[in-house]
Design an enzyme around this catalytic site. Structure first.
Site, PDB file in Angstrom:
ATOM      1  N   CYS A 382       2.419   2.037  21.138  1.00  0.00           N
ATOM      2  CA  CYS A 382       1.834   3.011  22.057  1.00  0.00           C
ATOM      3  C   CYS A 382       2.667   4.296  22.088  1.00  0.00           C
ATOM      4  O   CYS A 382       2.634   5.049  21.131  1.00  0.00           O
ATOM      5  CB  CYS A 382       1.617   2.381  23.430  1.00  0.00           C
ATOM      6  N   HIS A 508      -1.520  -2.292  22.284  1.00  0.00           N
ATOM      7  CA  HIS A 508      -0.404  -3.167  22.690  1.00  0.00           C
ATOM      8  C   HIS A 508      -0.562  -4.559  22.083  1.00  0.00           C
ATOM      9  O   HIS A 508      -1.088  -5.465  22.743  1.00  0.00           O
ATOM     10  CB  HIS A 508      -0.363  -3.281  24.216  1.00  0.00           C
ATOM     11  N   GLU A 510       1.539  -6.794  21.695  1.00  0.00           N
ATOM     12  CA  GLU A 510       2.337  -7.811  22.397  1.00  0.00           C
ATOM     13  C   GLU A 510       1.523  -8.584  23.433  1.00  0.00           C
ATOM     14  O   GLU A 510       1.907  -9.673  23.849  1.00  0.00           O
ATOM     15  CB  GLU A 510       3.574  -7.161  23.052  1.00  0.00           C
TER      16      GLU A 510
HETATM   17  N1  GLN Z   1       2.159   7.693  27.897  1.00  0.00           N
HETATM   18  C1  GLN Z   1       1.400   7.446  26.709  1.00  0.00           C
HETATM   19  C2  GLN Z   1      -0.089   7.556  26.969  1.00  0.00           C
HETATM   20  O1  GLN Z   1      -0.539   7.443  28.089  1.00  0.00           O
HETATM   21  C3  GLN Z   1       1.738   6.068  26.151  1.00  0.00           C
HETATM   22  C4  GLN Z   1       1.337   4.949  27.036  1.00  0.00           C
HETATM   23  C5  GLN Z   1       1.961   3.634  26.674  1.00  0.00           C
HETATM   24  O2  GLN Z   1       2.951   3.581  25.943  1.00  0.00           O
HETATM   25  N2  GLN Z   1       1.424   2.563  27.204  1.00  0.00           N
HETATM   26  O3  GLN Z   1      -0.835   7.738  26.034  1.00  0.00           O
END
Ligand code: GLN
Length: 548
Positions: A382, A508, A510
């Site tokens: 992310c 994600h 994970e």
């Molecule tokens: N802050 C970034 C976004 O909102 C990444 C979010 C995250 O790592 N979950 O796109």
């Protein structure tokens, strides 16, 4: 009709109710029953999505896009099933529902009260998952500690259900602590007695007492706890500290926690627990043949719960590779161009963690550069993927001002930009791109060799995205978008050609790693780290050198 097991906690928080509940669920599932678990949290936030990780640890996201308590992650990892919005309920959500109904006029003429209106809504949600014959057993974990003001309505709802449902349809398990007093050289039962008395005063009688303890309970002590807490001696269960949370189901099996519950629920059509795969996993975990060191770069490192699912994914991936994964926390705030080599020395792989906001971002970018240039296996999740994109733009494409508009709204080169459908959003709760989305994978890619499929589905939690205006420039140079959302073209995976292992994902992964089905990117990342560790020296390749 499903049967309901309630798990309450006493004496102190952090005793591991989630792990006990998940372990019991695992054993019942292994005996052939259909089981699910839910968590009721007493705080007033509608969900933990708006909570700082320092407050509440990781926010776990379900397939259907619910932002939930991290215990749901344990449930999924143990049971290998999906949970949903219905599996996590907070006081905030209960009140929100009741107040909305009141505004709609559903209680017209009546005074709306904690009992019966709030407790009725709690009971409705406690029973909900058991209504459509999908499950034989629904386990409900009640967050907080008995005696807390805010958990009272939940305990009251359990009291009413214990009274309303047939005797054999409910089991109440109370998890407590038996502390060892060094000076007295004794385990002490008094806090447990008080805690059970408090629960009884609130009208709930536990059927089983699970005792967290550093030392083994003697038969005498078990009898004493049984006597004072009004349960049968065999219903006093020892939950000794375990080397790994994955040992707990076997410890509970030895204590017959599952059998005692089955007897109380009058369930007779169960088999012997099928725990072979679980034991194989544990064996691999306990007796690794090699070791790798992975740097975890993030900004919430003081609190391990903030990266719970990532850490557990490494446990699963380590076991598959029969490799011990040692995680080294690296605070991104303290990484500079000058010390990066020293900070990342000795690592076999680097994971840049998800996150929000400005703090520590430049250090993350510096670390990604190091991994790219030195051929160090890299995995960005992310925000970690976004950092890899910014680093590449700045140091390879020569877009020196490149940034994400999250950190620099005025950036000249917004290589990471707010998603179109996020631009009008002002409210914070539940408004990110959340939950599972499909991702198409290019066949000539590292991602394809990892997943072995042309389409996967992974979970999301973000507002920003790769800016497709720059895609051609990146792809012409060597950073490829190997995964994209089929409907919108949003870039989901980036990877680097000519690097031993360099992958960044907008989603994600994970959140979908379980004991039975470890997440493939983690598995291959550890494999790459192992190869690097075995090779003993960094892999050298001309493609790894920065052009600037
Ligand atoms: N802050 C970034 C976004 O909102 C990444 C979010 C995250 O790592 N979950 O796109």
């Amino acid at each position: 009709m499903a049967k309901y097991i309630f798990v309450t906690g006493g004496v102190t928080s952090s005793l591991g109710k989630g792990i006990i509940a998940a372990s019991l669920a695992k054993l019942l599932q292994a005996r052939g029953l259909r089981v699910t678990i839910q968590k009721f949290d007493p705080y007033i936030n509608v969900d933990p999505g708006t909570l700082n990780p320092y407050e509440h640890g990781e926010c776990f996201v379900t397939e259907d896009g619910a932002e939930t308590d991290l215990d749901l992650g344990h449930y999924e990892r143990y049971l290998n099933i999906f949970t949903s919005q219905a599996n996590n309920v907070t006081t905030g959500r209960i009140y929100q529902t009741v107040i909305n109904k009141e505004r709609e006029g559903a209680y017209l003429g009546k005074t709306v009260q904690v009992v019966p209106h709030i407790t009725d809504e709690i009971k409705r949600r406690m029973l909900e998952l058991g209504q459509d014959s999908k499950y034989d057993v629904v386990i409900t974990e009640i967050g907080g500690t008995v005696g807390d003001i805010e958990s009272l309505p939940f305990v009251e709802a359990v009291r009413q259900l214990q009274w309303e449902l047939p005797e054999e349809d409910t089991v109440v398990i109370h998890l407590t602590l038996i502390p060892y007093l060094k000076a007295a050289k004794e385990l002490k039962t008094k806090p447990t007695q008080h805690s059970v008395r408090m629960l009884s005063q609130e009208g709930v009688h536990p059927d089983i007492i699970v005792c967290r303890t550093e030392r083994s309970l003697t038969p005498e002590l078990r009898r004493k706890i049984a006597l004072f807490c009004n349960v049968k001696p065999e219903a006093v269960i020892e939950a000794a500290d375990a080397a790994s949370i994955y040992e707990v189901p076997l410890l509970m099996q030895r204590e017959k926690l599952d059998l005692i519950c089955l007897r109380k629920m009058e369930i007779t059509n169960y088999g012997e627990p099928e725990m072979l795969k679980w034991k194989e996993f544990l064996d691999k975990l306990k007796y690794p043949k090699s070791k790798v060191t992975i740097g975890l770069i993030g900004k919430y490192l003081e609190l391990q719960d903030a990266y719970k699912s990532i850490l557990e994914s490494f446990v699963h991936a380590g076991a598959v590779n029969e490799c011990q994964v040692q995680i080294v926390n690296v605070h991104s705030e303290y990484i500079t161009d000058i010390n990066v080599g020293e900070k990342l020395a000795g690592l076999d792989g680097l994971l840049v963690a998800p996150g929000f906001g400005m703090r520590g971002v430049e250090g993350k970018i510096t670390a990604v550069r190091y991994a790219r240039e030195k051929g160090l296996p890299f995995f960005g999740i992310c925000l970690g993927m976004q950092m890899a994109v910014i680093e590449y733009a700045r140091n390879v494409l020569g877009l020196t001002g490149a940034h994400s508009t999250e950190m620099d709204p005025q950036t000249a080169e917004p290589v990471i930009d707010l998603m179109d459908d996020q631009k009008q959003v002002t409210a914070k709760g539940g408004t990110m791109r959340l939950g599972a989305y499909p991702c198409d994978i290019r066949e000539d890619s590292l991602a394809f060799s990892i997943y072995g499929k042309k389409q996967v589905s992974e979970r999301h939690r973000h507002r920003w995205e790769f800016n497709n205006r720059y895609l051609e420039q990146f792809e012409n140079s060597g950073m490829k978008a190997s995964g994209k959302n089929p409907a919108t073209g949003l870039v989901e995976i980036v990877e680097l050609t000519g690097h031993p292992f360099f992958i960044g994902v907008q989603y994600h992964p994970e959140l979908k790693s379980t004991v039975e089905s470890p997440q493939p990117i983690f598995v291959h990342f550890i494999k790459a780290a192992k190869e690097r560790a075995e090779a003993g020296s960094p892999v050298k390749s001309a493609a790894l050198q920065s052009t600037i």
